[in-house]
Scaffold this motif. Structure first.
Motif, PDB file in Angstrom:
ATOM      1  N   ARG A 184       0.837  -1.204   0.000  1.00  0.00           N
ATOM      2  CA  ARG A 184       0.000   0.000   0.000  1.00  0.00           C
ATOM      3  C   ARG A 184       0.872   1.255   0.000  1.00  0.00           C
ATOM      4  N   LEU A 185       0.386   2.281  -0.678  1.00  0.00           N
ATOM      5  CA  LEU A 185       1.027   3.590  -0.661  1.00  0.00           C
ATOM      6  C   LEU A 185       0.373   4.410   0.441  1.00  0.00           C
ATOM      7  N   ILE A 186       1.180   4.909   1.382  1.00  0.00           N
ATOM      8  CA  ILE A 186       0.654   5.697   2.494  1.00  0.00           C
ATOM      9  C   ILE A 186       1.337   7.064   2.517  1.00  0.00           C
ATOM     10  N   ALA A 187       0.708   8.010   3.207  1.00  0.00           N
ATOM     11  CA  ALA A 187       1.255   9.361   3.272  1.00  0.00           C
ATOM     12  C   ALA A 187       1.058   9.936   4.665  1.00  0.00           C
ATOM     13  N   HIS A 188       1.907  10.909   4.990  1.00  0.00           N
ATOM     14  CA  HIS A 188       1.724  11.672   6.215  1.00  0.00           C
ATOM     15  C   HIS A 188       0.506  12.569   6.009  1.00  0.00           C
ATOM     16  N   PRO A 189      -0.529  12.485   6.855  1.00  0.00           N
ATOM     17  CA  PRO A 189      -1.794  13.175   6.594  1.00  0.00           C
ATOM     18  C   PRO A 189      -1.654  14.682   6.379  1.00  0.00           C
ATOM     19  N   LEU A 190      -0.900  15.370   7.223  1.00  0.00           N
ATOM     20  CA  LEU A 190      -0.783  16.822   7.094  1.00  0.00           C
ATOM     21  C   LEU A 190       0.009  17.195   5.848  1.00  0.00           C
ATOM     22  N   SER A 191       1.086  16.468   5.571  1.00  0.00           N
ATOM     23  CA  SER A 191       1.875  16.740   4.370  1.00  0.00           C
ATOM     24  C   SER A 191       1.027  16.557   3.120  1.00  0.00           C
ATOM     25  N   TYR A 192       0.182  15.539   3.131  1.00  0.00           N
ATOM     26  CA  TYR A 192      -0.701  15.274   1.992  1.00  0.00           C
ATOM     27  C   TYR A 192      -1.721  16.391   1.830  1.00  0.00           C
ATOM     28  N   ARG A 193      -2.300  16.818   2.945  1.00  0.00           N
ATOM     29  CA  ARG A 193      -3.324  17.853   2.900  1.00  0.00           C
ATOM     30  C   ARG A 193      -2.759  19.192   2.443  1.00  0.00           C
ATOM     31  N   LEU A 194      -1.523  19.489   2.870  1.00  0.00           N
ATOM     32  CA  LEU A 194      -0.913  20.775   2.544  1.00  0.00           C
ATOM     33  C   LEU A 194      -0.043  20.719   1.287  1.00  0.00           C
ATOM     34  N   ASN A 195       0.047  19.522   0.674  1.00  0.00           N
ATOM     35  CA  ASN A 195       0.869  19.342  -0.523  1.00  0.00           C
ATOM     36  C   ASN A 195       2.319  19.745  -0.269  1.00  0.00           C
ATOM     37  N   SER A 196       2.859  19.314   0.867  1.00  0.00           N
ATOM     38  CA  SER A 196       4.234  19.642   1.233  1.00  0.00           C
ATOM     39  C   SER A 196       5.217  19.025   0.243  1.00  0.00           C
ATOM     40  N   ASP A 197       6.272  19.785  -0.089  1.00  0.00           N
ATOM     41  CA  ASP A 197       7.333  19.324  -0.988  1.00  0.00           C
ATOM     42  C   ASP A 197       6.786  18.814  -2.317  1.00  0.00           C
ATOM     43  N   ASN A 198       5.705  19.470  -2.778  1.00  0.00           N
ATOM     44  CA  ASN A 198       5.106  19.128  -4.076  1.00  0.00           C
ATOM     45  C   ASN A 198       4.644  17.673  -4.117  1.00  0.00           C
ATOM     46  N   LEU A 199       4.170  17.201  -2.983  1.00  0.00           N
ATOM     47  CA  LEU A 199       3.802  15.792  -2.835  1.00  0.00           C
ATOM     48  C   LEU A 199       2.755  15.350  -3.848  1.00  0.00           C
ATOM     49  N   CYS A 200       1.721  16.149  -4.039  1.00  0.00           N
ATOM     50  CA  CYS A 200       0.629  15.747  -4.931  1.00  0.00           C
ATOM     51  C   CYS A 200       1.084  15.650  -6.385  1.00  0.00           C
ATOM     52  N   HIS A 201       2.081  16.430  -6.757  1.00  0.00           N
ATOM     53  CA  HIS A 201       2.643  16.344  -8.111  1.00  0.00           C
ATOM     54  C   HIS A 201       3.183  14.936  -8.360  1.00  0.00           C
ATOM     55  N   TYR A 202       3.917  14.405  -7.400  1.00  0.00           N
ATOM     56  CA  TYR A 202       4.477  13.066  -7.565  1.00  0.00           C
ATOM     57  C   TYR A 202       3.392  11.999  -7.516  1.00  0.00           C
ATOM     58  N   ILE A 203       2.413  12.185  -6.648  1.00  0.00           N
ATOM     59  CA  ILE A 203       1.343  11.195  -6.546  1.00  0.00           C
ATOM     60  C   ILE A 203       0.581  11.087  -7.854  1.00  0.00           C
ATOM     61  N   LYS A 204       0.284  12.222  -8.493  1.00  0.00           N
ATOM     62  CA  LYS A 204      -0.429  12.196  -9.771  1.00  0.00           C
ATOM     63  C   LYS A 204       0.383  11.473 -10.838  1.00  0.00           C
ATOM     64  N   ARG A 205       1.693  11.627 -10.812  1.00  0.00           N
ATOM     65  CA  ARG A 205       2.551  10.966 -11.803  1.00  0.00           C
ATOM     66  C   ARG A 205       2.653   9.466 -11.555  1.00  0.00           C
ATOM     67  N   LEU A 206       2.244   9.015 -10.379  1.00  0.00           N
ATOM     68  CA  LEU A 206       2.338   7.599 -10.040  1.00  0.00           C
ATOM     69  C   LEU A 206       1.108   6.807 -10.449  1.00  0.00           C
ATOM     70  N   ARG A 207       0.081   7.464 -10.950  1.00  0.00           N
ATOM     71  CA  ARG A 207      -1.139   6.755 -11.301  1.00  0.00           C
ATOM     72  C   ARG A 207      -0.924   5.888 -12.538  1.00  0.00           C
ATOM     73  N   ILE A 208      -1.301   4.620 -12.434  1.00  0.00           N
ATOM     74  CA  ILE A 208      -1.229   3.702 -13.564  1.00  0.00           C
ATOM     75  C   ILE A 208      -2.478   2.849 -13.560  1.00  0.00           C
ATOM     76  N   ASP A 209      -2.713   2.119 -14.646  1.00  0.00           N
ATOM     77  CA  ASP A 209      -3.880   1.241 -14.730  1.00  0.00           C
ATOM     78  C   ASP A 209      -3.874   0.259 -13.576  1.00  0.00           C
ATOM     79  N   GLY A 210      -5.037   0.123 -12.947  1.00  0.00           N
ATOM     80  CA  GLY A 210      -5.180  -0.810 -11.841  1.00  0.00           C
ATOM     81  C   GLY A 210      -4.857  -0.225 -10.490  1.00  0.00           C
ATOM     82  N   ILE A 211      -4.334   1.018 -10.458  1.00  0.00           N
ATOM     83  CA  ILE A 211      -4.041   1.668  -9.192  1.00  0.00           C
ATOM     84  C   ILE A 211      -5.147   2.660  -8.890  1.00  0.00           C
ATOM     85  N   ARG A 212      -5.778   2.510  -7.754  1.00  0.00           N
ATOM     86  CA  ARG A 212      -6.869   3.395  -7.379  1.00  0.00           C
ATOM     87  C   ARG A 212      -6.441   4.251  -6.194  1.00  0.00           C
TER      88      ARG A 212
END
Length: 219
Positions: A184-212
């Motif tokens: 499973r891919l997990i994240a620090h809740p506050l970092s995820y919410r605040l998009n710390s260190d451009n976190l959401c940019h990397y998460i979006k690039r990690l999306r592939i078929d079969g990954i929800r």
């Protein structure tokens, strides 16, 4: 700097392949001559920490890593305060109840009340037998759990099973499957919410078929 906690052991190679989708190259951790516990990638904008699988959610919960990869079995046992982002679809195994193949038990419900059950998954085992309303004594063992029934220390075990070969070679058989586990891919809740260190940019690039992605950070 984005920090990612990666697990030593069976999940490491697939985890490194997964993050390569986002341009994060942590292959140095696969070099057997490499002894560093952290490596940099993406021109020094991200780093990976190599830690024990059980410690991945600890690093993420306490904010020393913004992202981590860990088996669902570890999350169920530790129940850390982390954001669950995605089922990565690799590292398949199951947590099961097993007994000696010569026993007469047909199901976990047939185990005698107050018998001993050996497991490194103490909390998962406790919850499972509580749900069955079957009082048992959980014996914590953290290596060679299969020896429990063989030596008479326990009547049964609760342990991870992949192919079942280890059970068969030690004269054990599965009675029940408690749950299946994948990485499973997990994240620090506050970092995820605040998009710390451009976190959401990397998460979006990690999306592939079969990954929800199981939850979304705010825009």
């Amino acid at each position: 700097m984005l920090t990612i906690a990666l697990p030593k052991g069976a999940l490491l190679k697939d985890s490194i392949t997964f993050f390569a989708q986002a341009g994060l190259d942590f292959r140095e951790l696969l070099d057997p001559s490499h002894r560093q516990l952290q490596v940099l990638a993406a021109q020094g904008t991200a780093r990976a920490l190599l830690v024990r699988a059980q410690d991945v959610p600890v690093y993420v919960q306490y904010g020393q890593a913004q992202l981590g990869v860990v088996g669902f079995d570890v999350l169920e046992e530790k129940q850390p305060q982390v954001a669950h982002l995605a089922d990565l679809g690799f590292g398949h195994c199951r947590l099961s109840v097993a007994v000696k193949s010569t026993s007469s038990y047909g199901s976990a419900r047939e185990l005698p009340a107050h018998c001993r059950v050996a497991s490194k998954f103490v909390h998962c085992a406790q919850r499972y037998f509580q749900d069955l309303d079957l009082p048992v004594d959980i014996v914590p063992l953290y290596g060679s759990v299969e020896l429990g029934p063989l030596t008479g220390m326990s009547e049964a075990i609760v342990d991870l099973v992949s192919t079942g070969r280890t059970l068969r070679e030690n004269g054990l058989v599965e009675l029940e499957q408690i749950f299946t586990s994948t990485a499973r891919l997990i994240a620090h809740p506050l970092s995820y919410r605040l998009n710390s260190d451009n976190l959401c940019h990397y998460i979006k690039r990690l999306r592939i078929d079969g990954i929800r992605i199981e939850s979304e950070a705010p825009a």
